[in-house]
Scaffold this motif. Structure first.
Motif, PDB file in Angstrom:
ATOM      1  N   GLU A  85     -10.839  -3.578   7.832  1.00  0.00           N
ATOM      2  CA  GLU A  85     -10.664  -2.435   6.934  1.00  0.00           C
ATOM      3  C   GLU A  85     -11.836  -1.456   7.073  1.00  0.00           C
ATOM      4  N   TYR A 104     -11.735   2.616   8.100  1.00  0.00           N
ATOM      5  CA  TYR A 104     -12.360   3.700   7.347  1.00  0.00           C
ATOM      6  C   TYR A 104     -13.387   4.440   8.196  1.00  0.00           C
ATOM      7  N   MET A 153      -7.177   7.692   6.254  1.00  0.00           N
ATOM      8  CA  MET A 153      -7.267   6.609   5.257  1.00  0.00           C
ATOM      9  C   MET A 153      -7.278   7.193   3.841  1.00  0.00           C
ATOM     10  N   ARG A 154      -7.965   8.305   3.660  1.00  0.00           N
ATOM     11  CA  ARG A 154      -7.995   8.947   2.337  1.00  0.00           C
ATOM     12  C   ARG A 154      -6.591   9.414   1.948  1.00  0.00           C
ATOM     13  N   LEU A 199      -4.446   6.393   1.004  1.00  0.00           N
ATOM     14  CA  LEU A 199      -4.743   5.902  -0.343  1.00  0.00           C
ATOM     15  C   LEU A 199      -4.181   6.827  -1.414  1.00  0.00           C
ATOM     16  N   ILE A 242      -0.509   6.171  -1.719  1.00  0.00           N
ATOM     17  CA  ILE A 242      -0.230   4.896  -2.384  1.00  0.00           C
ATOM     18  C   ILE A 242      -0.226   5.088  -3.899  1.00  0.00           C
TER      19      ILE A 242
END
Length: 61
Positions: free
Chosen positions: A15, A19, A26-27, A30, A33
């Motif tokens: 992970e 990042y 990745m931001r 997230l 999500i």
């Protein structure tokens, strides 16, 4: 316990690498999500859980 800690360390390493290599995507992942309904997150979590158990079962015999 040693295997559990090793697995946890491997998860953190993978992970962290994601990042470090792809901070923007990745931001965004997230953020998306956070907009998903609970049921979709639950289904995805159960799928990941089942896949992980099967993978460990296949590898460890």
């Amino acid at each position: 316990m040693k295997d559990l800690l090793s697995a946890f360390g491997l998860v953190l390493a993978i992970e962290g690498a994601l990042y470090a290599a792809f901070p923007g995507p990745m931001r965004r992942a997230l953020a998306s999500i956070g907009m998903q309904p609970d049921q979709a997150l639950r289904a995805g979590g159960l799928l990941a859980l089942a896949t992980g158990v099967v993978l460990v079962w296949l590898v460890r015999g």
